[in-house]
Structure formats: C-alpha cells, structure tokens
Design a protein around this motif. Sequence first.
Motif, short mmCIF file in Angstrom:
data_model
loop_
_atom_site.label_atom_id
_atom_site.label_comp_id
_atom_site.label_asym_id
_atom_site.label_seq_id
_atom_site.Cartn_x
_atom_site.Cartn_y
_atom_site.Cartn_z
N PHE A 244 -3.25 -4.77 8.24
CA PHE A 244 -2.41 -3.77 8.87
C PHE A 244 -1.57 -4.83 9.16
N LEU A 245 -1.30 -6.33 9.64
CA LEU A 245 0.28 -6.50 10.15
C LEU A 245 1.09 -6.69 8.92
N SER A 246 0.85 -6.51 7.50
CA SER A 246 2.02 -6.97 6.79
C SER A 246 2.66 -5.53 6.26
N TYR A 247 2.04 -4.84 6.76
CA TYR A 247 2.59 -3.13 6.83
C TYR A 247 3.15 -2.49 7.97
N LEU A 248 2.55 -3.54 8.97
CA LEU A 248 3.50 -2.92 10.24
C LEU A 248 4.92 -2.98 10.25
N ALA A 249 5.76 -3.42 9.74
CA ALA A 249 6.92 -3.57 9.79
C ALA A 249 7.15 -2.56 9.40
N VAL A 250 6.57 -2.02 8.12
CA VAL A 250 7.01 -0.71 7.19
C VAL A 250 6.96 0.60 8.11
N ASP A 251 5.56 0.77 8.77
CA ASP A 251 5.22 1.75 9.69
C ASP A 251 6.56 1.42 11.24
N LEU A 252 6.61 1.00 11.33
CA LEU A 252 8.51 0.46 12.42
C LEU A 252 9.21 1.50 11.30
N ILE A 253 10.13 0.47 10.19
CA ILE A 253 11.04 1.58 9.91
C ILE A 253 10.68 3.26 9.74
N GLY B 182 -8.28 2.61 5.08
CA GLY B 182 -7.27 4.78 4.40
C GLY B 182 -7.29 4.42 6.05
N VAL B 183 -8.13 4.45 6.58
CA VAL B 183 -8.08 5.69 7.85
C VAL B 183 -7.32 4.79 9.11
N ILE B 184 -7.03 3.96 8.52
CA ILE B 184 -6.78 2.84 9.89
C ILE B 184 -5.09 2.76 9.10
N ALA B 185 -4.83 2.57 7.46
CA ALA B 185 -3.16 2.42 7.39
C ALA B 185 -2.96 4.26 8.57
N LEU B 186 -3.40 5.76 7.34
CA LEU B 186 -2.95 6.39 8.37
C LEU B 186 -3.32 6.59 9.77
N LEU B 187 -3.48 5.94 10.20
CA LEU B 187 -3.69 6.21 11.59
C LEU B 187 -2.07 4.75 12.95
N ALA B 188 -1.69 4.00 11.64
CA ALA B 188 -0.91 3.70 12.42
C ALA B 188 0.55 3.52 11.55
N MET B 189 0.47 5.09 10.79
CA MET B 189 1.57 5.22 9.66
C MET B 189 2.03 6.88 10.79
N SER B 190 0.89 7.08 11.55
CA SER B 190 1.45 8.62 12.38
C SER B 190 1.86 7.84 13.37
N ALA B 191 1.61 6.60 14.40
CA ALA B 191 1.50 6.36 14.96
C ALA B 191 3.40 6.48 15.06
#
Length: 392
Positions: free
Chosen positions: A87-96, A137-146
């Motif tokens: 989650f933390l590794s891809y959090l920067a990706v979601d912010l960008i 998958g649900v965690i990644a989808l929720l973070a990306m959706s937010a």
Amino acid sequence: MTRTKALAWAGGASYPLMVGLLVGGMTRASGTVHGVGALLAASLLAGVVRRRPLPALAMALLGSTAVVVGMPSSAHDSLAASYQGEFLSYLAVDLILGFIVATCTRRASVVAVAVSFLVQLLVTGGFAHGDNLTVNGVIALLAMSAACIAGLLRRERREHAVALRTQEVAEAVTAERLRIARELHDMVAHSIGIIAIQAGVGSRVIETQPAEAREALRTIEATSRETLSGLRRTLVSLRRAERGASASEKSSPLAPAPGPADIERLAAATTDAGVRVDVRRSGNERPLPADIDLSAYRIVQEALTNVVRHAGTGHCRVAIDYGDEELTVEVVDDGRGTTGSGSGHGFGIIGMRERVGLLGGRFSAGPRPEGGFRVAARLPLPAPVGVPVEAR
C-alpha cells in the motif's frame, strides 16, 4: 526558473538510484520499511510531476513495482507487513494519478488509471494466496478511487473558477461597452441636435439677417469644437487602457470631465438653440465624486436634448439640490410631453436610467399631469469622511 527546472530533473534522475538502493540495501527490513522508503523516494519526482506528469507516473509505477517485487520473502510471508508495504509503495503512484486526473485530458487520465490499476493488481496479486488476492485488489482499488475522486473534485473546482472568471470578464466588457455607448450618445446627441437647429436657422436667415446667420455659425463652430474635445477625451481614455499606448499619448493632457459646474454653459448652448433654460441650485454645494459629477451632467444634457428635439417649447427648468445624502437633479418643461416613457425617441431615457442604476440611485421620467415632461434623478452621495459621531 532555470534553477528550479534543473533541480526537478535532477530529482527525477536520482529517483532510480534511490529505488536501486532500496531494493538492494534493505534485504532484512520489513515490508513497511520498504513501503515508507518507496514513498519517500517518490518525493524526488515532485518537480517532474508538475512538468511531465505522465512520465513521472511511469517512473513511479516502475520504481514502486521494483520495491514490491524486491521485498525479502520474510516480508511477503507476514500478511500485515505485506499489505502495509504494498500500500505504501503504491501510495505515491495514486497521488500522482490524482494529479493527472486533475490536470491532464480525460483520455490521458483514463489510460493512466487503467494501466496503474492493472499493474498494481498483477503485482500485488502475484504475492497473494487465496482470499488475499481479493483483499489486495480491493485495497488497491479503494486507494486509487480516493485519489481519482480528489483529482476530479480539483478539476471541477478549477473549471468552475475559470468559468466564473470568463463570465466576469464578459460582464465587464459588456458594462464597458454600455458605458462608452452612453457617453457617446449623451455627448454627440445633444451637440448634433443643437448644430442641426442652428444650421436650419442659419440657412433660413442667411440672406435676410446676416448677423443672426453669423451667430448661428459661431454656435455651430463652438458646439463642434466642444464635441470634438469630448470625443478626443473618450478615445484617448480608451487608448490609455491598451498596453501599447505610447509615452506621448499617456502624457498628453486631457480636459477634465464635465460636471454640475458646467451646466450653466450647457444651458447657454441650449438657449442658443431656442430653448431658454432656468438653472436653480439649492443645498450645500461641494465637490462630489467624479462618477456622480459626470452622471449628473449627462442626465441634464440628455434631458435638455430631448426638450430641444421633442418638447416643442421655448422654456424649461433645471433644478439641482445638494442634499446631505443624495444629489437630486430635475429637468422640467411645459411642452407637449410624450405618450410613453420616452424610450421611443431613442436610447436617451434608457441611458439615463442605466447611469442612475449603476450608482444605486432612483430615476423617473414621464409626462406631468399639468402638461410637459419631467426627468428626475436621485444620486446617493458617499458619507462624509472625518465627521465626528456623538456618543450616546
């Protein structure tokens, strides 16, 4: 500007080096430590994101994937550490990704979201077993959706602000066009009316009464010069607003805008046109703001123009009252009046009403019961400055 650009690209160039150090130098660290390291390393891409968001997203996506894949097996074996690290590794990706949704085109945003979700799902799913795949998958989808929702809200807010600014500019342009139209109408209509009347008088008496014809010609000359001066003042004021106005134009002196103090001169010109004007003043005469001065003068000017053109009378009265809270201007004649509000004669009544409305005043124009026509305007005056207030 060049230094900031250089720092931005230096940060982007050092990002792969930091990712390599994370992957190769923390073999015993937990997944959480790897995720925090990936998130901190992605901060080096902040300058690149502002200039090239899509390449920055690709770099962050590759770097975060390398960190997740390069985690030690002990980190993947721990379920909580694995979730936190991924989650933390891809959090920067979601912010960008949220920044791209807020600033880039919709097509680019859709492609970026689809590619990011696919990569995250494949990578996180590759280290999950059984039900863990669904959870990841649900965690990644929720973070990306937010992140995408935050980007959409930012985009809508910016588009709304742009629409408001565009509307304000359009309204300002319209208001300025109306102001110029009122100025030109009030300035030219009165003068042309007097010139037309004097020219008619001169043509009729040029052979029988040469002295009267010469007087009519002098009135035409004086009125024409005054009108040209007013037109020059208006046009130079417009040119001053242009960025390309030359220094000589900016330094050229202009005659002051007319006001109630010039109404006697206006009355004299109207008298020369065949309508005697009786000017009456009352109250405490004092300097007034320029917009109120000009509006009062233009209202009297247009009202006198209508008297000369339409009233069919040889006399009218102008009353100016300097009150404590408002300036009252009234023009009354005993002519034939009109059948309506007076707007049928052109834009004079409309222009006077607009002038008064812009100043927050009250305006009325119409025939009088006893005959003739009456124009009245009440212009609110600003509160005097420095007047002591008694304590109660």
